[in-house]
Design a protein around this motif. Structure first.
Motif, mmCIF file in Angstrom:
data_model
loop_
_atom_site.group_PDB
_atom_site.id
_atom_site.type_symbol
_atom_site.label_atom_id
_atom_site.label_comp_id
_atom_site.label_asym_id
_atom_site.label_seq_id
_atom_site.Cartn_x
_atom_site.Cartn_y
_atom_site.Cartn_z
ATOM 1 N N ARG A 1 1.093 -0.857 0.034
ATOM 2 C CA ARG A 1 0.301 -0.335 0.284
ATOM 3 C C ARG A 1 0.620 1.120 -0.100
ATOM 4 N N CYS A 2 0.249 1.978 -0.378
ATOM 5 C CA CYS A 2 0.965 3.354 -0.478
ATOM 6 C C CYS A 2 -0.291 4.440 -0.249
ATOM 7 N N ILE B 1 5.138 5.079 0.755
ATOM 8 C CA ILE B 1 4.952 3.979 0.414
ATOM 9 C C ILE B 1 5.242 2.824 1.553
ATOM 10 N N TYR C 1 7.998 -3.699 -6.470
ATOM 11 C CA TYR C 1 6.898 -2.419 -5.748
ATOM 12 C C TYR C 1 7.296 -0.875 -6.020
ATOM 13 N N CYS D 1 4.739 1.357 -7.728
ATOM 14 C CA CYS D 1 4.177 2.559 -7.064
ATOM 15 C C CYS D 1 3.980 4.021 -7.682
#
Length: 191
Positions: free
Chosen positions: A12-13, A58, A92, A96
């Motif tokens: 998740r960010c 992030i 990752y 993002c």
């Protein structure tokens, strides 16, 4: 016998788009061990002028419960399967940043800010993701040892900071990081 098996995981960010119209630069943040994206986003927003940047915080992929509060926090990696974790984290972070750029107009200018364990990720992102030079704000953590001088040349400017009595990020490491950055051609501001 040990086997290394790839797995898909979701991270998740948190994003706060710039308060300006048109393309804006990106200010990306990486929290320290046992923290979360909210904590680093607060730090990003405390930087004067950050409202003119797309701020993205992030969160590390390795989540766990903070013992005292039961809050979900995260870390970036351990030494086990380190090289694989680095590659996973870079992919990752790239996803993002690409998602942010797909939603809001961006300028090519990017600065990565890390605190403690997040400093390593800030430097890895700066040398891995940018087509051109990136800036780094590094507070309380050192440059990862695997980043060589050629890669470090992708950092155009860096603000490095440590607490005067910090036992983890020693004065010797701090001096070494300043030297590495200067020798790679970065403009360095040390605090």
């Amino acid at each position: 016998m040990e086997r290394i098996v790839a797995a898909t995981t979701h991270g998740r960010c948190l994003v706060i788009p710039a308060e300006i119209s048109g393309p804006a630069p990106i200010l990306g943040g990486f929290h320290g061990y046992g923290e979360d994206a909210e904590t680093q986003l607060e730090r990003l927003r405390a930087i004067p002028g950050s409202s003119r940047w797309h701020c993205i915080s992030i969160q590390g992929l390795h989540r766990f419960y903070e013992r005292r509060t039961n809050r979900v926090v995260a870390s970036w990696m351990t030494r086990q399967n380190r090289e694989l974790a680095i590659a996973d984290n870079i992919a990752y972070v790239s996803n993002c940043i690409e998602q942010l750029a797909a939603e809001w107009p961006v300028q090519p200018k990017i600065v990565f800010a890390g605190f403690s364990q997040g400093v390593g990720m800030a430097f890895r992102a700066a040398v891995s993701l940018q087509k051109g030079p990136a800036g780094v704000i590094a507070v309380g953590g050192d440059i990862p040892p695997e980043i060589g001088p050629e890669a470090l040349a992708n950092v155009s400017a860096a603000m490095v900071a440590r607490g005067a009595t910090d036992p983890w990020y020693s004065g010797a490491k701090f001096a070494t990081d300043q030297k590495r950055l200067t020798e790679a051609g970065a403009s360095v501001h040390a605090l």
